[in-house]
Write an enzyme that holds these catalytic residues in place. Structure first.
Site, PDB file in Angstrom:
ATOM      1  CG  HIS A  29      -1.773   1.214   1.347  1.00 56.05           C
ATOM      2  ND1 HIS A  29      -3.052   1.269   0.840  1.00 56.05           N
ATOM      3  CD2 HIS A  29      -1.542   2.432   1.897  1.00 56.05           C
ATOM      4  CE1 HIS A  29      -3.571   2.466   1.071  1.00 56.05           C
ATOM      5  NE2 HIS A  29      -2.663   3.194   1.721  1.00 56.05           N
ATOM      6  CD  GLU A  30       1.614   3.558   3.664  1.00 56.46           C
ATOM      7  OE1 GLU A  30       1.871   4.616   3.056  1.00 56.46           O
ATOM      8  OE2 GLU A  30       0.569   3.393   4.327  1.00 56.46           O
ATOM      9  CG  HIS A  33       0.427   6.149  -0.663  1.00 53.66           C
ATOM     10  ND1 HIS A  33      -0.640   6.674  -1.352  1.00 53.66           N
ATOM     11  CD2 HIS A  33      -0.099   5.556   0.439  1.00 53.66           C
ATOM     12  CE1 HIS A  33      -1.772   6.413  -0.714  1.00 53.66           C
ATOM     13  NE2 HIS A  33      -1.465   5.719   0.372  1.00 53.66           N
TER      14      HIS A  33
END
Length: 377
Positions: A29-30, A33
Site C-alpha cells: 500500500h505504502e 504511494h
C-alpha cells in the site's frame, strides 16, 4: 514453563502470521504511494512500516528514511511538506521553503499529482491481490463443478419451490451461473431475499422463485457465521468435478474477478447492515485478523498468502472510504478543490480531520468490541 510454552504458542501461532500478512499488505500500500509520488516529482522523507519509535532503518540515496517502527498496525509515507503521517499540510514549513523545495513538496504539487499519489495506495492493494490470485490460478488452476443439483434437502427452500435432482442452474436474477460455486456465492450473502431462478430440466427452461433461508454454519475452525442457503448440494457425478487450468493472461482475468467478488461481497454486506438484513457483528479488527491468520497458517503458506490477498482488497476498500484521515477523504478534498478552484481553508481542513479521526477510532473500537465479544462469547 507451561506459561512460556503458551506465550510461544501465541507468538508463533497467531501474532507472527498476523504480522507477516499485515506487513505484506501495508508495505505494498505504502509502496504505491511512494512510487507514484516519486514519479510525480514529490520528495519522500520517510517510508515507515509501523508507527511509533523506530526499531531499525536506513537512508537511501534520495534522502528517504526507510524504517520499521514499534507499533506494527499500519504504515505511512511522509512527503516533503507533510505535517504528519496523515499527510496534513504543514503550512508553516511550506511557507519557509524555497521555490525549488516547494516544487518538490506534496502541498506544492499540482492537483492531479496529489490525487494520483493518494489513489496509488489503494490501487496497489488491488494490484497485489490480483497478482496473488493470478499466480495461484496460473500454477494450480481452480476446482470447479457444473451447477447441477444432485440432492434437494427435505423441507428446504429448494424443495418448497419444486427443484429436483438433475436440475441445472442457468441464471439467478438474470446473472448467469457457470459453476456450482457461482450459485453458492450468489445465494450466501442474500438470506431472506427473494430471487428468480432459471433452471434447465430435461432440455426445458423453467422459471422458479424462492427465498434463501438464513442458516448458521460453522467452518473447520469452529467460526460461526450466518449465510443464505436454499438446500441443494452437488456431488462428483452430477457436478463433473474437474480442475480448470488458465494461461497467465487468463489467470490475471480470474484474479481480477476474484478481487471484484470480494469488493461486491463487502458492499453487499454493508448494504445489508444498512437495510437491517445483517448484523454488524461480522466487522472484525486486529484481534480477529490475527485469529484468522493463525488459522490459515495451520493450513500452510499458500492459505496464508491467499489471506493476504483478501486482506489487501479489504484494506484498499477501507482506505477509499470518503473519511478524512483516509485516502478516500483526501480524494474528496481534491474533488472539492477541483470544483472550487482552490483548496479548502485551514480551519475547515482541521475540523474535517478531527471528525475523520473520531470516525476511524470509533470504527476501530467497534471492531475490537466485536472481536472481544467473539472471544468471550
Amino acid at each position: 514453563m507451561e506459561f512460556l510454552t503458551s506465550i510461544w504458542g501465541l507468538l508463533t501461532g497467531y501474532i507472527l502470521p498476523f504480522l507477516i500478512v499485515l506487513t505484506i499488505v501495508v508495505f505494498f500500500h505504502e509502496l504505491g504511494h511512494y512510487l507514484v509520488g516519486r514519479w510525480c516529482g514529490i520528495r519522500a522523507q520517510a517510508f515507515s512500516v509501523g508507527f511509533g519509535a523506530e526499531l531499525i532503518g536506513f537512508n537511501d540515496r534520495h534522502g528517504t528514511r526507510w524504517k520499521i517502527c514499534a507499533i506494527p498496525l499500519g504504515g505511512y509515507v511522509k512527503f516533503l511538506g507533510d505535517e504528519n503521517a496523515a499527510s496534513v499540510p504543514d503550512a508553516d514549513a511550506v511557507s519557509r521553503m524555497s521555490d525549488a523545495e516547494r516544487a518538490q513538496s506534496f502541498p506544492g504539487a499540482s492537483l492531479w499529482r496529489r490525487a494520483a499519489t493518494v489513489a496509488a495506495g489503494p490501487v496497489a492493494n488491488f494490484i497485489l491481490a490480483i497478482a496473488i490470485f493470478a499466480v495461484f490460478f496460473s500454477l494450480n488452476g481452480r476446482m470447479i463443478a457444473d451447477p447441477v443439483v444432485a440432492e434437494v434437502r427435505p423441507e428446504s427452500a429448494a424443495a418448497a419451490a419444486g427443484l429436483l435432482p438433475g436440475d441445472r442452474f442457468v441464471s439467478i436474477d438474470g446473472e448467469a451461473m457457470r459453476t456450482f460455486e457461482d450459485v453458492r456465492r450468489y445465494v450466501a450473502p442474500r438470506p431472506g431475499v427473494p430471487m428468480d431462478l432459471t433452471i434447465e430440466r430435461d432440455g426445458q427452461m423453467i422459471d422458479v422463485e424462492l427465498t434463501p433461508v438464513r442458516t448458521e454454519i460453522e467452518d473447520e475452525f469452529g467460526n460461526k457465521m450466518e449465510v443464505g442457503q436454499i438446500g441443494v448440494v452437488t456431488n462428483r457425478d452430477s457436478g463433473d468435478f474437474r480442475v480448470e487450468h488458465y494461461t497467465p493472461v487468463e489467470a490475471v482475468g480470474e484474479g481480477a474477478k476474484e478481487s471484484w467478488f470480494i469488493v461486491a461481497r463487502t458492499f453487499g454486506y454493508i448494504k445489508n447492515i444498512i437495510v437491517g438484513r445483517e448484523k454488524a457483528d461480522q466487522l472484525g479488527g486486529p484481534i480477529r485478523v490475527a485469529q484468522v491468520s493463525g488459522q490459515m497458517a495451520t493450513l500452510g503458506w499458500v492459505a496464508l498468502i491467499q489471506l493476504a490477498a483478501v486482506l489487501s482488497v479489504s484494506i484498499g476498500l477501507l482506505n477509499l472510504m470518503p473519511v478524512p484521515m483516509l485516502d478516500g477523504g483526501h480524494l474528496v478534498f481534491y474533488a472539492i478543490e477541483a470544483v472550487l478552484g482552490r483548496p479548502l481553508g485551514d480551519a475547515t481542513m482541521e475540523w474535517a480531520f478531527r471528525i475523520g479521526l473520531t470516525a476511524v477510532v470509533s470504527l476501530m473500537l467497534f471492531a475490537t468490541w466485536n472481536d472481544v465479544s467473539m472471544l468471550i462469547g
